[in-house]
Design a protein around this motif. Structure first.
Motif, PDB file in Angstrom:
ATOM      1  N   ALA A  50      -5.702  15.813  10.188  1.00  0.00           N
ATOM      2  CA  ALA A  50      -5.887  15.572  11.621  1.00  0.00           C
ATOM      3  C   ALA A  50      -6.786  14.365  11.879  1.00  0.00           C
ATOM      4  O   ALA A  50      -7.826  14.200  11.236  1.00  0.00           O
ATOM      5  CB  ALA A  50      -6.487  16.810  12.279  1.00  0.00           C
ATOM      6  N   GLY A  51      -6.349  13.521  12.801  1.00  0.00           N
ATOM      7  CA  GLY A  51      -7.184  12.434  13.279  1.00  0.00           C
ATOM      8  C   GLY A  51      -7.178  11.162  12.469  1.00  0.00           C
ATOM      9  O   GLY A  51      -7.820  10.180  12.862  1.00  0.00           O
ATOM     10  N   THR A  52      -6.467  11.127  11.339  1.00  0.00           N
ATOM     11  CA  THR A  52      -6.469   9.911  10.535  1.00  0.00           C
ATOM     12  C   THR A  52      -5.552   8.859  11.158  1.00  0.00           C
ATOM     13  O   THR A  52      -4.680   9.158  11.978  1.00  0.00           O
ATOM     14  CB  THR A  52      -5.993  10.183   9.100  1.00  0.00           C
ATOM     15  N   GLU A  53      -5.757   7.628  10.729  1.00  0.00           N
ATOM     16  CA  GLU A  53      -4.926   6.528  11.220  1.00  0.00           C
ATOM     17  C   GLU A  53      -3.458   6.758  10.865  1.00  0.00           C
ATOM     18  O   GLU A  53      -2.558   6.513  11.682  1.00  0.00           O
ATOM     19  CB  GLU A  53      -5.419   5.216  10.621  1.00  0.00           C
ATOM     20  N   ALA A  54      -3.219   7.249   9.644  1.00  0.00           N
ATOM     21  CA  ALA A  54      -1.846   7.495   9.215  1.00  0.00           C
ATOM     22  C   ALA A  54      -1.194   8.593  10.051  1.00  0.00           C
ATOM     23  O   ALA A  54      -0.026   8.476  10.451  1.00  0.00           O
ATOM     24  CB  ALA A  54      -1.817   7.873   7.737  1.00  0.00           C
ATOM     25  N   THR A  55      -1.931   9.653  10.323  1.00  0.00           N
ATOM     26  CA  THR A  55      -1.380  10.751  11.121  1.00  0.00           C
ATOM     27  C   THR A  55      -1.033  10.281  12.529  1.00  0.00           C
ATOM     28  O   THR A  55       0.014  10.649  13.085  1.00  0.00           O
ATOM     29  CB  THR A  55      -2.380  11.918  11.179  1.00  0.00           C
ATOM     30  N   GLN A  56      -1.873   9.459  13.096  1.00  0.00           N
ATOM     31  CA  GLN A  56      -1.595   8.915  14.425  1.00  0.00           C
ATOM     32  C   GLN A  56      -0.337   8.055  14.406  1.00  0.00           C
ATOM     33  O   GLN A  56       0.493   8.116  15.324  1.00  0.00           O
ATOM     34  CB  GLN A  56      -2.796   8.111  14.916  1.00  0.00           C
ATOM     35  N   ALA A  57      -0.181   7.259  13.336  1.00  0.00           N
ATOM     36  CA  ALA A  57       1.005   6.411  13.225  1.00  0.00           C
ATOM     37  C   ALA A  57       2.266   7.245  13.035  1.00  0.00           C
ATOM     38  O   ALA A  57       3.336   6.923  13.576  1.00  0.00           O
ATOM     39  CB  ALA A  57       0.835   5.436  12.061  1.00  0.00           C
ATOM     40  N   ILE A  58       2.161   8.330  12.275  1.00  0.00           N
ATOM     41  CA  ILE A  58       3.310   9.214  12.062  1.00  0.00           C
ATOM     42  C   ILE A  58       3.720   9.882  13.369  1.00  0.00           C
ATOM     43  O   ILE A  58       4.911   9.977  13.694  1.00  0.00           O
ATOM     44  CB  ILE A  58       2.976  10.263  10.983  1.00  0.00           C
ATOM     45  N   ALA A  59       2.742  10.340  14.140  1.00  0.00           N
ATOM     46  CA  ALA A  59       3.044  10.971  15.424  1.00  0.00           C
ATOM     47  C   ALA A  59       3.687   9.974  16.378  1.00  0.00           C
ATOM     48  O   ALA A  59       4.592  10.328  17.148  1.00  0.00           O
ATOM     49  CB  ALA A  59       1.769  11.551  16.029  1.00  0.00           C
ATOM     50  N   ALA A  60       3.236   8.720  16.322  1.00  0.00           N
ATOM     51  CA  ALA A  60       3.815   7.693  17.188  1.00  0.00           C
ATOM     52  C   ALA A  60       5.260   7.402  16.800  1.00  0.00           C
ATOM     53  O   ALA A  60       6.110   7.161  17.664  1.00  0.00           O
ATOM     54  CB  ALA A  60       2.978   6.421  17.108  1.00  0.00           C
ATOM     55  N   ARG A  61       5.553   7.450  15.498  1.00  0.00           N
ATOM     56  CA  ARG A  61       6.906   7.143  15.020  1.00  0.00           C
ATOM     57  C   ARG A  61       7.852   8.327  15.170  1.00  0.00           C
ATOM     58  O   ARG A  61       9.015   8.163  15.581  1.00  0.00           O
ATOM     59  CB  ARG A  61       6.836   6.701  13.548  1.00  0.00           C
ATOM     60  N   PHE A  62       7.383   9.536  14.849  1.00  0.00           N
ATOM     61  CA  PHE A  62       8.277  10.693  14.791  1.00  0.00           C
ATOM     62  C   PHE A  62       8.077  11.689  15.929  1.00  0.00           C
ATOM     63  O   PHE A  62       8.856  12.626  16.070  1.00  0.00           O
ATOM     64  CB  PHE A  62       8.105  11.417  13.454  1.00  0.00           C
ATOM     65  N   GLY A  63       7.029  11.506  16.713  1.00  0.00           N
ATOM     66  CA  GLY A  63       6.761  12.424  17.807  1.00  0.00           C
ATOM     67  C   GLY A  63       5.706  13.454  17.440  1.00  0.00           C
ATOM     68  O   GLY A  63       5.548  13.815  16.266  1.00  0.00           O
ATOM     69  N   ALA A  64       4.994  13.934  18.442  1.00  0.00           N
ATOM     70  CA  ALA A  64       3.912  14.896  18.212  1.00  0.00           C
ATOM     71  C   ALA A  64       4.414  16.231  17.678  1.00  0.00           C
ATOM     72  O   ALA A  64       3.628  17.028  17.153  1.00  0.00           O
ATOM     73  CB  ALA A  64       3.132  15.107  19.506  1.00  0.00           C
ATOM     74  N   ASP A  65       5.711  16.484  17.781  1.00  0.00           N
ATOM     75  CA  ASP A  65       6.260  17.755  17.295  1.00  0.00           C
ATOM     76  C   ASP A  65       6.125  17.915  15.784  1.00  0.00           C
ATOM     77  O   ASP A  65       6.228  19.038  15.271  1.00  0.00           O
ATOM     78  CB  ASP A  65       7.741  17.877  17.673  1.00  0.00           C
ATOM     79  N   VAL A  66       5.899  16.808  15.052  1.00  0.00           N
ATOM     80  CA  VAL A  66       5.784  16.910  13.596  1.00  0.00           C
ATOM     81  C   VAL A  66       4.366  17.277  13.168  1.00  0.00           C
ATOM     82  O   VAL A  66       4.092  17.404  11.974  1.00  0.00           O
ATOM     83  CB  VAL A  66       6.206  15.598  12.895  1.00  0.00           C
ATOM     84  N   LEU A  67       3.478  17.474  14.133  1.00  0.00           N
ATOM     85  CA  LEU A  67       2.109  17.859  13.819  1.00  0.00           C
ATOM     86  C   LEU A  67       1.954  19.375  13.879  1.00  0.00           C
ATOM     87  O   LEU A  67       2.586  20.047  14.693  1.00  0.00           O
ATOM     88  CB  LEU A  67       1.123  17.204  14.784  1.00  0.00           C
ATOM     89  N   ALA A  68       1.098  19.898  13.021  1.00  0.00           N
ATOM     90  CA  ALA A  68       0.785  21.325  13.033  1.00  0.00           C
ATOM     91  C   ALA A  68      -0.249  21.605  14.122  1.00  0.00           C
ATOM     92  O   ALA A  68      -0.765  20.686  14.766  1.00  0.00           O
ATOM     93  CB  ALA A  68       0.244  21.742  11.670  1.00  0.00           C
TER      94      ALA A  68
END
Length: 206
Positions: A50-68
């Protein structure tokens, strides 16, 4: 993709191989014998927390639905997306891999500061796919027949179609083995695998 510093005196050894070819067991055997070890998959968990630069980039690319619920990337949600879509997998790798290799570099520098070991081992499943084999002095590859890889994945609860997709997304294990300096076959008994570990350890520690 950027590499990491090659100023270490300690010999750098990469462990690679196809999915479900026994890398985790082999890594554990080296670790039990006192070898400093890093696991790229474990580092990737940290990179996608949670909160890392990579996680933010992944959410931006794939949508927030891919986050737990805790804000980390949910691998169970990402898996079906990226293993079924090469373009999506490429985008994910472009986000995650540079951060993981930076973490590997930091870990190796820490091992070097501590000293006392002739070599360090890093488990990197996609070593050849990411073009980082030249960052290491030696490469060990685990290998077993593809049908055994499929069986092991099914035993982990993955259906046959998804298991085959995961194999297809990687370089064949036999090709990785052909490029490596050392090969450990994992289709025999645990004792046979461990004897191969002992032999390689003796060579690398000499």
């Amino acid at each position: 993709m950027p590499g990491f510093s090659r100023t270490h005196i300690m010999i750098r050894v990469a462990l690679t191989g196809g999915i479900a070819t026994g890398k985790s067991h082999v890594l554990d055997q080296f670790r039990r014998r006192g070898v400093p070890c890093l696991d790229a998959d474990e580092l990737a968990h940290g990179v996608t927390s949670a909160g890392t630069e990579a996680t933010q980039a992944i959410a931006a690319r794939f949508g927030a639905d891919v986050l737990a619920a805790d804000g980390a990337v949910d691998r169970k949600k990402m898996g079906p997306i990226v293993f079924a879509d090469a373009a999506a997998r490429h985008d994910l790798d472009a986000i995650v891999h540079p951060a993981v290799y930076r973490a590997i570099g930091a870990g190796l520098r820490a091992f070097e500061l501590v000293g006392g070991a002739p070599f360090a081992l890093v488990d990197i499943p996609l070593l050849y796919e990411t073009g980082h084999a030249s960052d290491f002095n030696r490469v060990i590859a685990t290998v077993c027949p593809p049908d055994l890889q499929i069986k092991r994945l099914i035993d982990r609860g993955i259906n046959r179609r998804e298991a085959q997709q995961r194999l297809d997304a990687q370089m064949p294990a036999v090709e990785k083995a052909a490029r490596a300096d050392f090969v450990i076959r994992t289709d025999g008994s645990v004792e046979e695998t461990n004897r191969q570990v002992e032999k390689i350890l003796e060579i690398l520690a000499s």
